[in-house]
Design an enzyme around this catalytic site. Structure first.
Site, PDB file in Angstrom:
ATOM      1  N   ARG A 126    -103.234  68.195 -23.629  1.00  9.03           N
ATOM      2  CA  ARG A 126    -102.873  67.660 -22.243  1.00  9.03           C
ATOM      3  C   ARG A 126    -102.838  66.004 -22.218  1.00  9.03           C
ATOM      4  NH1 ARG A 126    -107.660  71.043 -21.029  1.00  9.03           N
ATOM      5  NH2 ARG A 126    -106.456  72.672 -20.144  1.00  9.03           N
ATOM      6  N   LYS A 148     -90.528  57.169 -18.402  1.00 16.12           N
ATOM      7  CA  LYS A 148     -89.912  58.168 -17.742  1.00 16.12           C
ATOM      8  C   LYS A 148     -89.632  59.238 -19.096  1.00 16.12           C
ATOM      9  CE  LYS A 148     -87.974  56.942 -13.419  1.00 16.12           C
ATOM     10  NZ  LYS A 148     -86.662  56.723 -12.866  1.00 16.12           N
ATOM     11  N   GLU A 190     -75.962  49.995 -19.861  1.00 14.88           N
ATOM     12  CA  GLU A 190     -77.104  49.838 -19.189  1.00 14.88           C
ATOM     13  C   GLU A 190     -77.651  48.187 -19.167  1.00 14.88           C
ATOM     14  OE1 GLU A 190     -78.978  52.101 -17.796  1.00 14.88           O
ATOM     15  OE2 GLU A 190     -78.710  53.932 -18.998  1.00 14.88           O
ATOM     16  N   LYS A 233     -87.160  45.132 -16.857  1.00 14.05           N
ATOM     17  CA  LYS A 233     -87.562  46.400 -16.454  1.00 14.05           C
ATOM     18  C   LYS A 233     -89.246  46.533 -16.516  1.00 14.05           C
ATOM     19  CE  LYS A 233     -87.186  51.230 -17.515  1.00 14.05           C
ATOM     20  NZ  LYS A 233     -86.552  52.375 -18.232  1.00 14.05           N
ATOM     21  N   GLU A 243     -91.929  54.939  -9.199  1.00 15.68           N
ATOM     22  CA  GLU A 243     -90.642  55.190  -8.342  1.00 15.68           C
ATOM     23  C   GLU A 243     -90.900  55.475  -7.160  1.00 15.68           C
ATOM     24  OE1 GLU A 243     -86.907  56.019 -10.498  1.00 15.68           O
ATOM     25  OE2 GLU A 243     -86.369  56.979  -8.880  1.00 15.68           O
ATOM     26  N   ARG A 247     -88.403  50.794  -8.173  1.00 15.29           N
ATOM     27  CA  ARG A 247     -87.922  51.314  -9.428  1.00 15.29           C
ATOM     28  C   ARG A 247     -86.602  52.121  -9.311  1.00 15.29           C
ATOM     29  NH1 ARG A 247     -91.475  53.683 -14.613  1.00 15.29           N
ATOM     30  NH2 ARG A 247     -89.472  54.269 -15.813  1.00 15.29           N
ATOM     31  N   ASN A 251     -81.849  53.018 -11.084  1.00 12.37           N
ATOM     32  CA  ASN A 251     -80.763  53.900 -11.128  1.00 12.37           C
ATOM     33  C   ASN A 251     -79.434  53.668 -10.563  1.00 12.37           C
ATOM     34  OD1 ASN A 251     -81.922  56.786 -11.916  1.00 12.37           O
ATOM     35  ND2 ASN A 251     -83.550  56.344 -10.635  1.00 12.37           N
ATOM     36  N   HIS A 254     -76.612  55.799 -11.713  1.00 14.96           N
ATOM     37  CA  HIS A 254     -76.933  56.926 -12.301  1.00 14.96           C
ATOM     38  C   HIS A 254     -76.792  58.321 -11.332  1.00 14.96           C
ATOM     39  CE1 HIS A 254     -78.571  54.069 -15.368  1.00 14.96           C
ATOM     40  NE2 HIS A 254     -79.169  55.096 -15.786  1.00 14.96           N
ATOM     41  N   HIS A 258     -74.956  60.678 -13.568  1.00 11.35           N
ATOM     42  CA  HIS A 258     -75.393  61.979 -14.092  1.00 11.35           C
ATOM     43  C   HIS A 258     -74.700  63.107 -13.653  1.00 11.35           C
ATOM     44  CE1 HIS A 258     -79.940  60.323 -14.309  1.00 11.35           C
ATOM     45  NE2 HIS A 258     -79.327  60.236 -15.345  1.00 11.35           N
ATOM     46  N   HIS A 272     -74.116  59.375 -22.260  1.00 14.14           N
ATOM     47  CA  HIS A 272     -74.718  58.930 -20.946  1.00 14.14           C
ATOM     48  C   HIS A 272     -74.357  57.589 -20.492  1.00 14.14           C
ATOM     49  CE1 HIS A 272     -78.302  58.269 -18.453  1.00 14.14           C
ATOM     50  NE2 HIS A 272     -78.551  57.126 -19.014  1.00 14.14           N
TER      51      HIS A 272
HETATM   52  P1  NAD Z   1     -79.166  59.315 -28.331  1.00 10.91           P
HETATM   53  O1  NAD Z   1     -80.552  59.268 -28.452  1.00 10.91           O
HETATM   54  O2  NAD Z   1     -78.626  60.760 -28.184  1.00 10.91           O
HETATM   55  O3  NAD Z   1     -78.412  58.803 -29.597  1.00 10.91           O
HETATM   56  C1  NAD Z   1     -77.187  58.610 -29.420  1.00 10.91           C
HETATM   57  C2  NAD Z   1     -76.669  58.887 -31.079  1.00 10.91           C
HETATM   58  O4  NAD Z   1     -76.916  57.835 -31.660  1.00 10.91           O
HETATM   59  C3  NAD Z   1     -77.143  59.925 -31.706  1.00 10.91           C
HETATM   60  O5  NAD Z   1     -76.249  60.870 -32.374  1.00 10.91           O
HETATM   61  C4  NAD Z   1     -78.155  59.560 -32.807  1.00 10.91           C
HETATM   62  O6  NAD Z   1     -78.197  60.361 -33.659  1.00 10.91           O
HETATM   63  C5  NAD Z   1     -77.567  58.320 -33.148  1.00 10.91           C
HETATM   64  N1  NAD Z   1     -78.355  57.145 -33.380  1.00 10.91           N
HETATM   65  C6  NAD Z   1     -79.453  56.854 -32.896  1.00 10.91           C
HETATM   66  N2  NAD Z   1     -79.842  55.582 -33.211  1.00 10.91           N
HETATM   67  C7  NAD Z   1     -78.855  55.322 -34.399  1.00 10.91           C
HETATM   68  C8  NAD Z   1     -78.845  54.320 -35.415  1.00 10.91           C
HETATM   69  N3  NAD Z   1     -79.737  53.200 -35.433  1.00 10.91           N
HETATM   70  N4  NAD Z   1     -78.033  54.437 -36.378  1.00 10.91           N
HETATM   71  C9  NAD Z   1     -77.022  55.321 -36.271  1.00 10.91           C
HETATM   72  N5  NAD Z   1     -76.952  56.326 -35.387  1.00 10.91           N
HETATM   73  C10 NAD Z   1     -78.021  56.168 -34.422  1.00 10.91           C
HETATM   74  O7  NAD Z   1     -78.526  58.660 -27.035  1.00 10.91           O
HETATM   75  P2  NAD Z   1     -79.071  57.137 -26.412  1.00 10.91           P
HETATM   76  O8  NAD Z   1     -77.783  56.639 -25.749  1.00 10.91           O
HETATM   77  O9  NAD Z   1     -79.919  56.347 -27.013  1.00 10.91           O
HETATM   78  O10 NAD Z   1     -80.089  57.999 -25.136  1.00 10.91           O
HETATM   79  C11 NAD Z   1     -79.326  58.674 -24.239  1.00 10.91           C
HETATM   80  C12 NAD Z   1     -80.465  59.448 -23.639  1.00 10.91           C
HETATM   81  O11 NAD Z   1     -81.492  58.555 -23.065  1.00 10.91           O
HETATM   82  C13 NAD Z   1     -80.099  60.371 -22.546  1.00 10.91           C
HETATM   83  O12 NAD Z   1     -80.681  61.878 -22.540  1.00 10.91           O
HETATM   84  C14 NAD Z   1     -80.703  59.512 -21.214  1.00 10.91           C
HETATM   85  O13 NAD Z   1     -81.070  60.517 -20.107  1.00 10.91           O
HETATM   86  C15 NAD Z   1     -81.762  58.996 -21.697  1.00 10.91           C
HETATM   87  N6  NAD Z   1     -82.353  57.825 -20.882  1.00 10.91           N
HETATM   88  C16 NAD Z   1     -83.627  57.932 -20.575  1.00 10.91           C
HETATM   89  C17 NAD Z   1     -84.159  56.810 -19.792  1.00 10.91           C
HETATM   90  C18 NAD Z   1     -85.650  56.763 -19.414  1.00 10.91           C
HETATM   91  O14 NAD Z   1     -85.971  55.651 -18.607  1.00 10.91           O
HETATM   92  N7  NAD Z   1     -86.309  57.673 -20.163  1.00 10.91           N
HETATM   93  C19 NAD Z   1     -83.409  55.597 -19.543  1.00 10.91           C
HETATM   94  C20 NAD Z   1     -81.894  55.611 -19.840  1.00 10.91           C
HETATM   95  C21 NAD Z   1     -81.415  56.939 -20.503  1.00 10.91           C
HETATM   96  N1  GLY Z   2     -83.814  54.320 -16.359  1.00 12.75           N
HETATM   97  C1  GLY Z   2     -84.484  54.401 -15.152  1.00 12.75           C
HETATM   98  C2  GLY Z   2     -85.744  54.048 -14.864  1.00 12.75           C
HETATM   99  O1  GLY Z   2     -86.409  53.993 -16.068  1.00 12.75           O
HETATM  100  O2  GLY Z   2     -86.563  54.057 -13.903  1.00 12.75           O
END
Ligand code: NAD
Ligand code: GLY
Length: 375
Positions: A126, A148, A190, A233, A243, A247, A251, A254, A258, A272
Site C-alpha cells: 500500500r 506522476k 522537454e 517544475k 493537476e 500543472r 503537458n 503532449h 502522445h 517520447h
Molecule cells: P527511457 O527510460 O526508455 O530511456 C531511453 C533509453 O535510454 C533506454 O534504452 C535506456 O536503456 C537508455 N538509457 C537510459 N539512461 C542511459 C544512460 N545514462 N546511458 C545509456 N543509455 C541510457 O526513456 P526516457 O526518454 O528517459 O523516458 C521516457 C518515458 O518517460 C516515457 O514513458 C514517458 O511517458 C515518461 N515521462 C514521464 C513523465 C512523468 O512526469 N512521470 C514526464 C515525461 C515523460
Molecule cells: N510531465 C508532466 C507532469 O509531470 O505533469
C-alpha cells in the site's frame, strides 16, 4: 559529499523532497540516501542497459552504506516494459526479497524505469518510498520530479498510474555521458517545453547555447539547464500537485505527442521526446493559426526544434502503417485532460507563456491535422 551539488526543493509539506543535481552523485547515493532517509533498506530496480554502465558505482555505494537489499531487480530497457506484465514481475520480486513498508525502492534509469518503479512503489504494501536516480536528460529535467507514475496499455499512454512523490531525486549529470545522442535530443524537447510554457528568457538562452548543452562541452551550463527546468517544475508541482489546474501546462505538446507516440506503437520509430518535439511545433502552429500568439511564433519554435536535430512535422514520422487524421483524433480522445468528451489543449499566447484552452472542438483539431499531414 561534493560542494558543487545543486539542491532544488519540492515543497509539498510532509511529502517535500530534494532534487540533488551534480556530477559523480551516483557514487555517493548510499550516504545521500542514508542522510535523507535514515534506517531504510534500499532495493535497486534498474533498466538493463543502464545497470551495465552505472550499476556498479551505485551498488558499491549502497553496499558500503549497508543499505542494499538483495540483488538488483532488472527490467528490460524500452517503453514496452511500462506494462502490467513488468509491474507484476517487479512487485512480486520485491515482495519475495522481503522489502518492508519502511524500506524504499530506487529507480535507476530513464523515464520508463522511473514511471514503472514509482507506480510499483505506490502499490507495494500500500505504498513504500521511492528514490529516483534519473539517467536520461528527459528524466532529469522532467519525469523523475513531480510524482506522476504509471504504465501504458493498448488504449494509450500512462492511463494506469498514481501520484506518488519520490522521497529524493539524485540527478547525476555524468550519466548523460553514456546516453545515445538520439536520446539526449529527445530529452532536450522537454527542456524546450519549459522555455515555451514559462520563460521567454530561458528559451532565448536555449537558442544561443543549445549546441553546447547537447554536446556537453559546458558542464556548468548543462547543470544550470537541468536546475532551471527542475525549479520550474518544482514550483508548478508545489502549487498544483495533482493537476487540478496549472500543472496541465506541463503537458504542452503532449496531447498531440502522445497520440503520435501511440500511432507509432510506442516504439523506436518515435521516442517520447521526439513525439513531444513534434507536439510542441503543432501546438505552436495551432496557437498561431487561431490567433492566440504573434505571427512568426510557430516558425521560431520549429527553427529551434529542427536545429536541435529533432523532428518538427508528422510527415517526418515513419509509422510503419497508414495513419489518418481521424485516427490521431481518436487517440487524442484518450487524453487525461479530456472533460466530458471535450478536448483540453495547452496553447501559447507567446513564447514563454502557455494557457489552457477548451475553446476548440475535435472537428477543428481534425481539420488542422488534415492540413498538417496533407496540406
Ligand atoms: P527511457 O527510460 O526508455 O530511456 C531511453 C533509453 O535510454 C533506454 O534504452 C535506456 O536503456 C537508455 N538509457 C537510459 N539512461 C542511459 C544512460 N545514462 N546511458 C545509456 N543509455 C541510457 O526513456 P526516457 O526518454 O528517459 O523516458 C521516457 C518515458 O518517460 C516515457 O514513458 C514517458 O511517458 C515518461 N515521462 C514521464 C513523465 C512523468 O512526469 N512521470 C514526464 C515525461 C515523460
Ligand atoms: N510531465 C508532466 C507532469 O509531470 O505533469
Amino acid at each position: 559529499m561534493s560542494e558543487s551539488i545543486c539542491r532544488v526543493e519540492v515543497a509539498l509539506g510532509p511529502r517535500s523532497y530534494a532534487i540533488l543535481i551534480g556530477q559523480g552523485l551516483i557514487a555517493t547515493a548510499g550516504p545521500q540516501i542514508t542522510a535523507a532517509l535514515p534506517g531504510a533498506k534500499a532495493a535497486l530496480v534498474a533498466d538493463a542497459t543502464v545497470l551495465k554502465s552505472h550499476g556498479p558505482a551505485i551498488v558499491r555505494s549502497l553496499g558500503e552504506a549497508g543499505i542494499l537489499a538483495g540483488e538488483p531487480v532488472i527490467v528490460p530497457s524500452g517503453e514496452a516494459s511500462k506494462s502490467f506484465g513488468e509491474l507484476e514481475r517487479v512487485t512480486r520480486q520485491l515482495l519475495q526479497m522481503g522489502l518492508e513498508r519502511r524500506d524504499l525502492i530506487i529507480a535507476l534509469g530513464g523515464g520508463m524505469i522511473g514511471d514503472l518503479v514509482g507506480f510499483a512503489a505506490s502499490i507495494l504494501r500500500r505504498g513504500v518510498r521511492a528514490v529516483q536516480v534519473p539517467t536520461t536528460l528527459l528524466a532529469q529535467v522532467d519525469s523523475s520530479v513531480g510524482g506522476k507514475t504509471g504504465i501504458n496499455t493498448p488504449e494509450g499512454k500512462n492511463l494506469i498510474g498514481a501520484f506518488h512523490q519520490p522521497s529524493l531525486v539524485i540527478a547525476d549529470l555524468d550519466t548523460l555521458g553514456t546516453l545515445p545522442v538520439r536520446e539526449l535530443r529527445a530529452g532536450y524537447a522537454e527542456v524546450v517545453k519549459y522555455g515555451l510554457l514559462g520563460s521567454k528568457a530561458f528559451f532565448e538562452r536555449l537558442e544561443t547555447s543549445f549546441t553546447r548543452l547537447l554536446d556537453g562541452s559546458s558542464p556548468e551550463e548543462r547543470a544550470d539547464m537541468v536546475k532551471t527546468c527542475c525549479e520550474m517544475k518544482a514550483g508548478i508541482v508545489a502549487r498544483d500537485e495533482t493537476e487540478t489546474g496549472e500543472r496541465a501546462l506541463l503537458n504542452l505538446g503532449h496531447t498531440f505527442g502522445h497520440a503520435l507516440e501511440a500511432a507509432a506503437g510506442f516504439s523506436q520509430r518515435l521516442l517520447h521526446g521526439e513525439a513531444v518535439a513534434i507536439g510542441l511545433c503543432l501546438a505552436s502552429r495551432f496557437s498561431e493559426l487561431n490567433g492566440h500568439c504573434p505571427k512568426g511564433t510557430a516558425e521560431r519554435v520549429e527553427r529551434h526544434v529542427a536545429a536541435a536535430g529533432l523532428p518538427v512535422s508528422i510527415g517526418s514520422v515513419s509509422f510503419g502503417r497508414t495513419v489518418i487524421p481521424s485516427a490521431l483524433v481518436r487517440l487524442m480522445q484518450q487524453d487525461k485532460k479530456v472533460v466530458r468528451g471535450n478536448p483540453t489543449l495547452v496553447l501559447l499566447s507567446d513564447i514563454g507563456s502557455a494557457f489552457i484552452s477548451r475553446d476548440h472542438g475535435w472537428e477543428a483539431i481534425e481539420r488542422f491535422l488534415e492540413n498538417q499531414m496533407h496540406g
